[in-house]
Design a protein around this motif. Sequence first.
Motif, short mmCIF file in Angstrom:
data_model
loop_
_atom_site.label_atom_id
_atom_site.label_comp_id
_atom_site.label_asym_id
_atom_site.label_seq_id
_atom_site.Cartn_x
_atom_site.Cartn_y
_atom_site.Cartn_z
N THR A 137 3.03 -81.28 37.53
CA THR A 137 2.24 -80.65 38.59
C THR A 137 2.31 -79.13 38.55
O THR A 137 1.52 -78.47 39.21
CB THR A 137 2.71 -81.12 39.98
OG1 THR A 137 4.06 -80.69 40.20
CG2 THR A 137 2.59 -82.62 40.12
N GLY A 181 1.70 -76.97 36.16
CA GLY A 181 0.71 -76.24 35.36
C GLY A 181 1.37 -75.49 34.22
O GLY A 181 2.50 -75.77 33.82
N ARG A 182 0.67 -74.47 33.74
CA ARG A 182 1.17 -73.73 32.57
C ARG A 182 1.94 -72.49 33.02
O ARG A 182 1.60 -71.85 33.99
CB ARG A 182 0.01 -73.32 31.67
CG ARG A 182 -0.71 -74.55 31.08
CD ARG A 182 -1.76 -74.20 30.06
NE ARG A 182 -1.29 -73.49 28.89
CZ ARG A 182 -0.66 -74.03 27.85
NH1 ARG A 182 -0.40 -75.32 27.85
NH2 ARG A 182 -0.30 -73.31 26.82
N GLU A 185 6.04 -70.57 27.51
CA GLU A 185 5.57 -71.95 27.76
C GLU A 185 6.16 -72.94 26.77
O GLU A 185 6.74 -73.96 27.17
CB GLU A 185 4.04 -72.01 27.71
CG GLU A 185 3.46 -73.40 27.86
CD GLU A 185 3.63 -73.99 29.25
OE1 GLU A 185 3.57 -75.23 29.35
OE2 GLU A 185 3.85 -73.26 30.21
#
Length: 177
Positions: A38, A40-41, A47
């Motif tokens: 949930t 996101g990036r 990342e």
Amino acid sequence: TPRKQELVAQMQALAEATDIEPPQRAEQVKLARATWQTLGRADEAVEQELNQAFNLACEQAFAPCRDYFAAQDEQRKQNAVIKQQILADLASMLDKTLDKGFDSQLTALQKSWRESGPTESALYKEMAVQFKTLVDQLKGRVRGLHEQNLAGKQLLIEKAQQLLTLSVDEAVAGAKK
């Protein structure tokens, strides 16, 4: 990004913790993975690194659960073997004569079935149908014997009542018979 870093740290702490039972540990890993999805990036620069660190921490945190769940699977397999043996014993009782020990043996097998522990769900459903069918057949045989005995006793009562109408000597001879 900060939330993902925090989640990685939580998973690393969970991997090092030794006081958490495998079911709770698995649930925490599952919840962390759902939370991760949930978020996101993160920043492009971190990342990939965060994803790898999170996956590694989750694997390490879940590692103790693998043995636990493997042992659970093995226990379910052993329980299935026990249940199969109980089914075989019940099936063999179909050919046995009804005697004093028949009821107690049937009761003991039913108790063993209840105490044999969990098995894989689909296999249990299949075996439970066989179990119920066999028990119903065996109980039907016992019920039939009881009804037959009851009919025989009723016939004896009727004969004894008929003896009341006879003379004493004939009644005594008939009762002895």
